[in-house]
Design a protein around this motif. Sequence first.
Motif, short mmCIF file in Angstrom:
data_model
loop_
_atom_site.label_atom_id
_atom_site.label_comp_id
_atom_site.label_asym_id
_atom_site.label_seq_id
_atom_site.Cartn_x
_atom_site.Cartn_y
_atom_site.Cartn_z
N ASP A 23 0.85 -1.19 0.00
CA ASP A 23 0.00 0.00 0.00
C ASP A 23 0.89 1.25 0.00
N VAL A 24 0.30 2.40 -0.27
CA VAL A 24 1.04 3.65 -0.32
C VAL A 24 0.17 4.74 0.29
N ILE A 25 0.81 5.72 0.98
CA ILE A 25 0.12 6.83 1.64
C ILE A 25 0.68 8.15 1.11
N ALA A 26 -0.22 9.10 0.78
CA ALA A 26 0.17 10.43 0.30
C ALA A 26 -0.05 11.44 1.41
N ASN A 27 0.89 12.33 1.55
CA ASN A 27 0.82 13.38 2.56
C ASN A 27 1.29 14.71 1.94
N PRO A 28 0.51 15.81 2.09
CA PRO A 28 -0.71 15.99 2.87
C PRO A 28 -1.92 15.39 2.16
N ILE A 83 4.05 -0.65 -6.46
CA ILE A 83 4.07 -2.00 -7.00
C ILE A 83 5.38 -2.70 -6.62
N ILE A 84 5.24 -3.95 -6.29
CA ILE A 84 6.43 -4.79 -6.03
C ILE A 84 6.60 -5.78 -7.18
N SER A 85 5.50 -6.41 -7.57
CA SER A 85 5.49 -7.35 -8.69
C SER A 85 4.11 -7.31 -9.31
N THR A 86 3.95 -8.12 -10.36
CA THR A 86 2.65 -8.13 -11.02
C THR A 86 1.57 -8.74 -10.15
N THR A 87 1.99 -9.46 -9.13
CA THR A 87 1.02 -10.06 -8.22
C THR A 87 0.91 -9.31 -6.90
N ASN A 88 1.75 -8.31 -6.75
CA ASN A 88 1.73 -7.54 -5.49
C ASN A 88 1.85 -6.05 -5.82
N GLU A 89 0.74 -5.43 -5.95
CA GLU A 89 0.69 -4.00 -6.25
C GLU A 89 -0.48 -3.36 -5.50
N SER A 90 -0.34 -2.06 -5.23
CA SER A 90 -1.38 -1.36 -4.48
C SER A 90 -2.52 -0.94 -5.40
N LYS A 91 -3.58 -0.50 -4.80
CA LYS A 91 -4.67 0.08 -5.58
C LYS A 91 -4.24 1.44 -6.13
N ILE A 92 -4.84 1.82 -7.25
CA ILE A 92 -4.58 3.17 -7.81
C ILE A 92 -5.43 4.17 -7.04
#
Length: 301
Positions: A23-28, A83-92
Motif C-alpha cells: 500500500d502507499v500513503i500520500a501526505n498531505p 508496485i512490487i510485482s505483477t502479483t503484489n501491487e497497491s490500488k490506484i
Amino acid sequence: MLKIFFILALLFIPIATFAENVDVIANPPSGTYHAPLYITLTPTEKNAKTFYSFKPDGYPQDAFLYEKPILLKHSSPFIYFSIISTTNESKIKQNNYILEYPATIHFDTESISGSGKVQVNIINNGLENIDIGFWYIQSLSDMVTIPEHTILNPWKKYGVEINYPGTSSVVLRSPDDDERDILTYKSTEEKTITTSKIKITTKIVPREIISTIANTSENNTPEVKNITIPALIPISENSPTIGRTIDKTPQINPIPDINQIVKVSAMESGQKNMNPLYIGIFLLLSMSIGGLRWFIQRKQK
C-alpha cells in the motif's frame, strides 16, 4: 517427521493466502491550501516502487517514478500507486488538491518609471501572515522568483530588484501563473519651455554728441507762423444763405385742431360736401308737396 511438516504447512498456508498487498500513503491529504505544497509518497514496503501522475484518465506508462517530494503549485488531481510485482501491487489512488492564493498581495503603486535595475515593492493588505514563496515578478527582460517560505506580515512591504528595460509593464504573478497585479510604464520626460532673452545694452554717449543732437533737434523744430482767421459775420433773416444751414433752435409743434383732424379724416375716407343745388331742389319739392296737401284738404271741406 512427516506429520510435523504437514502441521506446519497447515499453519502457514492461511497466512500466505490472506497476506495484504503493498500500500502507499500520500501526505498531505486532499484539501484546499493557500500556498504551494510538497507531496510525499510513503509505501508500506521499502522495496516497492511508487508512481504518480496528474491525469486521472491517463495510462500507467504515462506515470512518473517517485523519487523525492513533489512540488505542487496548481490545483490538480493527483494519481499514485506502488508496485512490487505483477502479483503484489497497491490500488490506484487519487487525491484532489485545490490551491487558492490570497487576493491581498499586490504592488504598492500603479506605475513604474526609469530603466535598468529598479526596485518594486509588494505589500500585504490582509490581516494574516501570507506565505509569498514562489510568487514571481516578470518584466520584458527579467523574472525574479521570491524564495519559498517567505512570510509577509500584514501591511508590510517586500522589495524586489528586477532588470527593467523601460517602456513596458511589470507583472506580479502567483505561483499558479495567474496575473495578480501590473505596473504600467510612466514616462519621466518633462517638456522644457525655452524662452528667448532680449539682451539690453547701454551705450555711453559723449557729452559733446548729446549737445550737438540737442541743438540739431531745436533747429529742426518747425516754426509756427501767425495765421489770420477771418471774422464770422452774423447772418440776418434777409441775408442770402449759401448751401444748407442747420437751425439748432428747438421747434415746438402746434397743438392739433380736433375739427381739422375730423375734416381731414372725412376727406381721406371718401366723404364729400353736399352740393347747394341739391339743397334748393329738396326745399322746392317739400314746399310743393305741402301746398298740394293744403289744397286737397281745403277742397274736401
